[in-house]
Design a protein around this motif. Sequence first.
Motif, PDB file in Angstrom:
ATOM      1  N   MET A   1       0.850  -1.182   0.000  1.00  0.00           N
ATOM      2  CA  MET A   1       0.000   0.000   0.000  1.00  0.00           C
ATOM      3  C   MET A   1       0.893   1.242   0.000  1.00  0.00           C
ATOM      4  SD  MET A   1      -2.658   1.283   2.901  1.00  0.00           S
ATOM      5  CE  MET A   1      -3.324   2.917   2.762  1.00  0.00           C
ATOM      6  N   LEU A   2       0.428   2.272  -0.680  1.00  0.00           N
ATOM      7  CA  LEU A   2       1.143   3.540  -0.699  1.00  0.00           C
ATOM      8  C   LEU A   2       0.581   4.446   0.397  1.00  0.00           C
ATOM      9  CD1 LEU A   2       3.367   5.007  -2.309  1.00  0.00           C
ATOM     10  CD2 LEU A   2       1.527   6.092  -3.620  1.00  0.00           C
ATOM     11  N   ALA A   3       1.380   4.714   1.429  1.00  0.00           N
ATOM     12  CA  ALA A   3       0.974   5.654   2.482  1.00  0.00           C
ATOM     13  C   ALA A   3       1.247   7.055   1.969  1.00  0.00           C
ATOM     14  CB  ALA A   3       1.759   5.391   3.759  1.00  0.00           C
ATOM     15  N   GLU A   4       0.220   7.904   2.017  1.00  0.00           N
ATOM     16  CA  GLU A   4       0.339   9.262   1.488  1.00  0.00           C
ATOM     17  C   GLU A   4       0.057  10.275   2.588  1.00  0.00           C
ATOM     18  OE1 GLU A   4      -1.133   8.548  -3.060  1.00  0.00           O
ATOM     19  OE2 GLU A   4      -2.687   8.651  -1.510  1.00  0.00           O
ATOM     20  N   PHE A   5       0.828  11.354   2.573  1.00  0.00           N
ATOM     21  CA  PHE A   5       0.662  12.434   3.526  1.00  0.00           C
ATOM     22  C   PHE A   5       0.629  13.749   2.761  1.00  0.00           C
ATOM     23  CE2 PHE A   5       2.630   8.975   5.718  1.00  0.00           C
ATOM     24  CZ  PHE A   5       2.049   8.961   6.977  1.00  0.00           C
ATOM     25  N   LYS A   6      -0.251  14.650   3.171  1.00  0.00           N
ATOM     26  CA  LYS A   6      -0.319  15.980   2.575  1.00  0.00           C
ATOM     27  C   LYS A   6      -0.292  17.005   3.695  1.00  0.00           C
ATOM     28  CE  LYS A   6      -3.420  16.838  -0.645  1.00  0.00           C
ATOM     29  NZ  LYS A   6      -4.676  17.248  -1.319  1.00  0.00           N
ATOM     30  N   ILE A   7       0.623  17.964   3.587  1.00  0.00           N
ATOM     31  CA  ILE A   7       0.739  19.048   4.560  1.00  0.00           C
ATOM     32  C   ILE A   7       0.367  20.339   3.847  1.00  0.00           C
ATOM     33  CG2 ILE A   7       2.292  20.311   6.091  1.00  0.00           C
ATOM     34  CD1 ILE A   7       4.033  17.726   6.131  1.00  0.00           C
ATOM     35  N   ILE A   8      -0.717  20.979   4.301  1.00  0.00           N
ATOM     36  CA  ILE A   8      -1.172  22.231   3.703  1.00  0.00           C
ATOM     37  C   ILE A   8      -0.753  23.361   4.637  1.00  0.00           C
ATOM     38  CG2 ILE A   8      -3.156  23.548   2.879  1.00  0.00           C
ATOM     39  CD1 ILE A   8      -4.561  20.795   2.468  1.00  0.00           C
ATOM     40  N   ASN A   9       0.163  24.186   4.174  1.00  0.00           N
ATOM     41  CA  ASN A   9       0.741  25.245   4.995  1.00  0.00           C
ATOM     42  C   ASN A   9      -0.062  26.543   4.909  1.00  0.00           C
ATOM     43  OD1 ASN A   9       3.334  24.030   6.077  1.00  0.00           O
ATOM     44  ND2 ASN A   9       3.473  23.543   3.906  1.00  0.00           N
ATOM     45  N   ASP A  10      -1.358  26.447   5.150  1.00  0.00           N
ATOM     46  CA  ASP A  10      -2.220  27.619   5.220  1.00  0.00           C
ATOM     47  C   ASP A  10      -1.772  28.414   6.454  1.00  0.00           C
ATOM     48  OD1 ASP A  10      -4.332  29.388   5.952  1.00  0.00           O
ATOM     49  OD2 ASP A  10      -5.809  28.100   4.982  1.00  0.00           O
ATOM     50  N   PRO A  11      -1.427  29.697   6.309  1.00  0.00           N
ATOM     51  CA  PRO A  11      -0.925  30.448   7.465  1.00  0.00           C
ATOM     52  C   PRO A  11      -1.955  30.646   8.576  1.00  0.00           C
ATOM     53  CG  PRO A  11      -1.194  31.889   5.566  1.00  0.00           C
ATOM     54  CD  PRO A  11      -1.435  30.491   5.091  1.00  0.00           C
ATOM     55  N   LEU A  12      -3.230  30.429   8.267  1.00  0.00           N
ATOM     56  CA  LEU A  12      -4.267  30.584   9.296  1.00  0.00           C
ATOM     57  C   LEU A  12      -4.783  29.240   9.785  1.00  0.00           C
ATOM     58  CD1 LEU A  12      -5.960  32.638  10.900  1.00  0.00           C
ATOM     59  CD2 LEU A  12      -7.709  32.373   9.129  1.00  0.00           C
ATOM     60  N   ARG A  13      -5.062  28.317   8.880  1.00  0.00           N
ATOM     61  CA  ARG A  13      -5.657  27.028   9.231  1.00  0.00           C
ATOM     62  C   ARG A  13      -4.843  25.895   8.600  1.00  0.00           C
ATOM     63  NH1 ARG A  13      -9.416  27.204  13.146  1.00  0.00           N
ATOM     64  NH2 ARG A  13     -10.909  25.814  12.198  1.00  0.00           N
ATOM     65  N   PRO A  14      -3.597  25.681   9.036  1.00  0.00           N
ATOM     66  CA  PRO A  14      -2.788  24.617   8.445  1.00  0.00           C
ATOM     67  C   PRO A  14      -3.388  23.244   8.742  1.00  0.00           C
ATOM     68  CG  PRO A  14      -1.744  25.448  10.426  1.00  0.00           C
ATOM     69  CD  PRO A  14      -2.928  26.334  10.155  1.00  0.00           C
ATOM     70  N   SER A  15      -3.029  22.263   7.923  1.00  0.00           N
ATOM     71  CA  SER A  15      -3.563  20.922   8.150  1.00  0.00           C
ATOM     72  C   SER A  15      -2.612  19.856   7.615  1.00  0.00           C
ATOM     73  CB  SER A  15      -4.935  20.773   7.508  1.00  0.00           C
ATOM     74  OG  SER A  15      -4.838  20.899   6.103  1.00  0.00           O
TER      75      SER A  15
ATOM     76  N   CYS B   1      -1.657  10.222  14.386  1.00  0.00           N
ATOM     77  CA  CYS B   1      -1.278   9.282  15.450  1.00  0.00           C
ATOM     78  C   CYS B   1       0.136   8.757  15.218  1.00  0.00           C
ATOM     79  CB  CYS B   1      -2.280   8.131  15.530  1.00  0.00           C
ATOM     80  SG  CYS B   1      -2.184   6.946  14.167  1.00  0.00           S
ATOM     81  N   ARG B   2       0.783   8.334  16.283  1.00  0.00           N
ATOM     82  CA  ARG B   2       2.165   7.847  16.197  1.00  0.00           C
ATOM     83  C   ARG B   2       2.289   6.667  15.240  1.00  0.00           C
ATOM     84  NH1 ARG B   2       4.590   6.023  21.303  1.00  0.00           N
ATOM     85  NH2 ARG B   2       2.650   4.914  21.473  1.00  0.00           N
ATOM     86  N   GLU B   3       1.263   5.816  15.221  1.00  0.00           N
ATOM     87  CA  GLU B   3       1.311   4.621  14.381  1.00  0.00           C
ATOM     88  C   GLU B   3       1.337   4.977  12.892  1.00  0.00           C
ATOM     89  OE1 GLU B   3      -0.693   5.132  16.926  1.00  0.00           O
ATOM     90  OE2 GLU B   3      -0.396   3.478  18.321  1.00  0.00           O
ATOM     91  N   ALA B   4       0.648   6.050  12.506  1.00  0.00           N
ATOM     92  CA  ALA B   4       0.673   6.490  11.102  1.00  0.00           C
ATOM     93  C   ALA B   4       1.896   7.367  10.838  1.00  0.00           C
ATOM     94  CB  ALA B   4      -0.606   7.256  10.769  1.00  0.00           C
ATOM     95  N   ALA B   5       2.241   8.220  11.799  1.00  0.00           N
ATOM     96  CA  ALA B   5       3.342   9.168  11.611  1.00  0.00           C
ATOM     97  C   ALA B   5       4.676   8.474  11.385  1.00  0.00           C
ATOM     98  CB  ALA B   5       3.432  10.114  12.802  1.00  0.00           C
ATOM     99  N   VAL B   6       4.814   7.258  11.890  1.00  0.00           N
ATOM    100  CA  VAL B   6       6.078   6.536  11.714  1.00  0.00           C
ATOM    101  C   VAL B   6       6.387   6.316  10.225  1.00  0.00           C
ATOM    102  CG1 VAL B   6       5.179   4.164  11.826  1.00  0.00           C
ATOM    103  CG2 VAL B   6       7.457   4.659  12.709  1.00  0.00           C
ATOM    104  N   PHE B   7       5.376   6.343   9.373  1.00  0.00           N
ATOM    105  CA  PHE B   7       5.577   6.163   7.935  1.00  0.00           C
ATOM    106  C   PHE B   7       5.740   7.488   7.198  1.00  0.00           C
ATOM    107  CE2 PHE B   7       2.950   2.456   9.229  1.00  0.00           C
ATOM    108  CZ  PHE B   7       3.918   1.477   9.026  1.00  0.00           C
ATOM    109  N   GLY B   8       5.541   8.598   7.904  1.00  0.00           N
ATOM    110  CA  GLY B   8       5.606   9.916   7.283  1.00  0.00           C
ATOM    111  C   GLY B   8       6.947  10.589   7.497  1.00  0.00           C
ATOM    112  N   PRO B   9       7.071  11.812   6.986  1.00  0.00           N
ATOM    113  CA  PRO B   9       8.322  12.554   7.159  1.00  0.00           C
ATOM    114  C   PRO B   9       8.462  13.045   8.606  1.00  0.00           C
ATOM    115  CG  PRO B   9       6.682  13.934   6.095  1.00  0.00           C
ATOM    116  CD  PRO B   9       6.075  12.565   6.215  1.00  0.00           C
ATOM    117  N   PRO B  10       9.696  13.238   9.083  1.00  0.00           N
ATOM    118  CA  PRO B  10       9.917  13.689  10.469  1.00  0.00           C
ATOM    119  C   PRO B  10       9.229  15.009  10.793  1.00  0.00           C
ATOM    120  CG  PRO B  10      11.983  12.995   9.460  1.00  0.00           C
ATOM    121  CD  PRO B  10      10.945  12.984   8.380  1.00  0.00           C
ATOM    122  N   ILE B  11       8.945  15.831   9.799  1.00  0.00           N
ATOM    123  CA  ILE B  11       8.329  17.145  10.016  1.00  0.00           C
ATOM    124  C   ILE B  11       6.954  17.046  10.683  1.00  0.00           C
ATOM    125  CG2 ILE B  11       7.225  17.269   7.750  1.00  0.00           C
ATOM    126  CD1 ILE B  11       8.001  20.224   7.652  1.00  0.00           C
TER     127      ILE B  11
END
Length: 196
Positions: free
Chosen positions: A1-15, A110-120
Amino acid sequence: MLAEFKIINDPLRPSICTNLCSVCYRNTNEGKKIGCCSYEPEFCLFDLVFIYLHYPDIYKLILEKGSIIMGFNGIMIEMKVGLNHCPFASELGCTLPKDALPPVCRLYICREAAVFGPPILDDRFNEYLSSEEYNLNIYLNSKLTLEMGVTNSGLHNFILEYSQTVSTMIAEINRNNPLIETFSKEIVIENFGLIL
């Protein structure tokens, strides 16, 4: 499976979002939701003003069904409705628009998902404490008087009183074309849930 992460750097409502939430191993307990979406969302004062300005129908529902609490972020409304999961969680995911989510829902993986994502990912929720939205929430809490307690109608009147001021403050923040960072990693789905 491809684990995908998206970081939206909205200066008011980041996600931050990931497709791993849709296959969360914690949601397989005989139909009972036990993952992150089993918690009741808590909307702070700034969330409420923002939602009032942009999503009035959602604001009305939160005010009608929620309970006022003193939370980690000052006065908040908790959507405690006696369910075993968030009232906005559905089989297709969250029914709220991404920028209507409270900070924890937008910035916590969650930590369990974050382990597959970037350190940021680890720093994103901590960055909330120095964000524009956090500062606006502090401002609103400083204006709300608690001498007589807070009722839903009193809170609504407060939000009406300060919504134009906050709208003007928001308008000064450039939210056009926020930087979006993506990250993906091939994983073995059976490893999801095992802290390595």
